[in-house]
Design a protein around this motif. Structure first.
Motif, short mmCIF file in Angstrom:
data_model
loop_
_atom_site.label_atom_id
_atom_site.label_comp_id
_atom_site.label_asym_id
_atom_site.label_seq_id
_atom_site.Cartn_x
_atom_site.Cartn_y
_atom_site.Cartn_z
N ALA A 1 0.67 -0.46 -0.57
CA ALA A 1 0.08 -0.03 -0.08
C ALA A 1 0.84 1.40 0.03
O ALA A 1 1.88 1.18 0.38
N LEU A 2 0.51 2.50 -0.60
CA LEU A 2 1.38 3.20 -0.56
C LEU A 2 0.10 4.64 -0.46
O LEU A 2 -1.05 5.05 -0.81
N ALA A 3 0.52 5.21 0.41
CA ALA A 3 -0.53 6.31 1.23
C ALA A 3 0.18 8.24 0.80
O ALA A 3 1.70 7.71 0.90
N VAL A 4 0.01 8.64 -0.34
CA VAL A 4 0.48 9.96 -0.15
C VAL A 4 -0.12 11.53 0.48
O VAL A 4 -1.68 11.61 -0.10
N ILE A 5 0.67 11.93 1.10
CA ILE A 5 0.07 12.97 1.99
C ILE A 5 0.58 14.78 1.42
O ILE A 5 1.29 14.56 1.15
N ARG A 6 -0.59 15.15 0.81
CA ARG A 6 0.08 16.55 0.89
C ARG A 6 0.94 17.48 2.11
O ARG A 6 0.57 17.60 3.14
N ALA A 7 2.58 17.68 1.55
CA ALA A 7 2.95 18.41 3.06
C ALA A 7 2.74 19.85 3.45
O ALA A 7 2.87 20.51 4.32
N GLU A 8 1.66 19.97 1.73
CA GLU A 8 0.86 22.03 1.97
C GLU A 8 -0.26 21.59 2.96
O GLU A 8 -0.51 22.86 3.66
N ASN A 9 -0.87 20.60 3.09
CA ASN A 9 -1.45 20.32 4.41
C ASN A 9 -1.11 21.51 5.76
O ASN A 9 0.11 20.90 6.28
N PRO A 10 -2.29 22.11 6.37
CA PRO A 10 -1.54 23.14 7.64
C PRO A 10 -2.07 21.52 8.48
O PRO A 10 -2.48 19.97 8.28
N SER A 11 -1.44 21.25 9.81
CA SER A 11 -1.11 20.37 10.54
C SER A 11 -2.33 19.43 10.73
O SER A 11 -2.55 18.57 10.80
N LEU A 12 -3.82 20.00 10.98
CA LEU A 12 -4.50 19.10 11.98
C LEU A 12 -5.55 18.41 10.45
O LEU A 12 -5.81 17.69 10.30
N LEU A 13 -5.60 18.82 9.14
CA LEU A 13 -5.66 18.67 7.48
C LEU A 13 -4.52 17.12 8.19
O LEU A 13 -4.88 16.18 7.04
N ARG A 14 -2.91 17.32 7.32
CA ARG A 14 -2.04 16.44 7.87
C ARG A 14 -2.32 15.38 8.88
O ARG A 14 -2.54 14.18 8.43
N LEU A 15 -3.18 15.66 9.80
CA LEU A 15 -3.36 14.82 10.55
C LEU A 15 -4.28 13.74 10.42
O LEU A 15 -4.45 12.39 10.55
N SER A 16 -5.38 14.14 9.72
CA SER A 16 -6.97 13.61 9.09
C SER A 16 -6.20 12.69 8.37
O SER A 16 -7.00 12.04 8.11
N CYS A 17 -5.36 13.13 7.62
CA CYS A 17 -5.04 12.22 6.57
C CYS A 17 -4.55 10.98 6.61
O CYS A 17 -4.55 10.15 6.49
#
Length: 308
Positions: A218-234
């Protein structure tokens, strides 16, 4: 007395002593320190995306979304609701294979082998973000293992890679991930490189060898530009979906498996969905119809038969 006589006696000049170096202490030579991680400057496109996503998070918070309380008295659910939500989330795909449209029905899919996670950061991700996001992934991996009873650990020999990268370095991070995952080519990951601005994160799971419905990578891709809560949500949503809960449902509540973004973090309801997914009474490859009686029975057991 002998010393005095010697001192008064005329003798040849003394031989100069030979000076020997002192033995060196047995101390290992220190290794050269690794150069400090310095984030590469980001492009204007990345900066604009970061600004946009910060506005998105601010707007959602102002509307009472991205809740972190896991649900409460305002979000009760029954065993019937839990069983229905499990069927919608576990037996359907959120997207088709090109991520260009909604998916259709799917058999039950999950991991048989232990899940080994690792994180690849893009070159533009600053050290402070690498540290905090890395800690979040490690803690969440442990939690997923505890909830499901299935082994989930961190390992450099990963079969589940989490990429946290920006617009400027996502392609390089994807290439690095492909090089570490047998059977997955860089070209097959191209679809994960071209994300719409409103796609904060995505996960792709792969099955090979042991059966078409058993995940092996599996491979998850999370935008680094997301602010902290959106990144954690991802992190919470994509890693849980990568365990086998592949779909979102508008009826799932309280849940992160819902496109309304009411909840940012895994809820008690979602923990029960993960428990159900890895219950040994369910088998990989079962259809929704085949699994329904067992799913309903498990849901009653997990809720005690009443509202939760």
């Amino acid at each position: 007395m002998a010393l005095a006589l010697t001192a008064c006696t005329q003798v040849a000049a003394p031989v100069q002593p030979v000076l020997k170096p002192l033995a060196r202490p047995d101390v290992p030579i220190p290794a050269k320190a690794a150069p400090p991680v310095v984030a590469k400057p980001t492009s204007e496109a990345s900066a604009q995306l970061r600004s946009y996503l910060n506005q998105v998070q601010g707007a959602q918070l102002s509307q009472g979304l991205l809740r972190r309380d896991g649900g409460g008295t305002d979000t009760p659910f029954t065993n019937t609701m839990l069983a229905r939500n499990f069927e919608q989330v576990a037996f359907y795909n959120e997207y088709n294979s090109s991520f260009s449209g909604r998916g259709g029905p799917s058999p039950l899919r999950r991991w048989a082998a232990p899940v080994r996670m690792d994180v690849i950061f893009g070159a533009g991700v600053p050290p402070s973000q690498r540290s905090s996001d890395g800690t979040e992934v490690r803690n969440y991996a442990t939690r997923l293992g505890q909830i499901t009873g299935h082994p989930v650990t961190m390992s450099s020999n990963a079969n589940f890679i989490v990429i946290i990268a920006g617009e400027d370095d996502r392609s390089e991070a994807l290439a690095a991930a492909a090089a570490r995952m047998p059977g997955i080519s860089a070209s097959s990951l191209a679809v994960l490189n071209n994300l719409r601005d409103d796609t904060y994160c995505v996960v792709a799971a792969y099955a090979s060898g042991s059966g078409p419905d058993t995940y092996t990578a599996a491979l998850a891709v999370i935008r680094a530009e997301n602010p902290s809560l959106l990144r954690l949500s991802c992190i919470h949503e994509e890693l849980a979906q990568g365990m086998g809960l592949a779909n979102d449902s508008p009826g799932a509540r309280p849940s992160i498996f819902n496109d309304d973004d009411e909840f940012a973090l895994l809820t008690r309801h979602d923990e029960l969905l993960l428990k159900m997914l890895y219950d040994p009474r369910l088998r990989t490859g079962m259809t929704a119809d085949q699994a329904r009686p067992t799913v309903q029975k498990i849901a009653i057991e997990l809720t005690g038969g009443g509202p939760v």
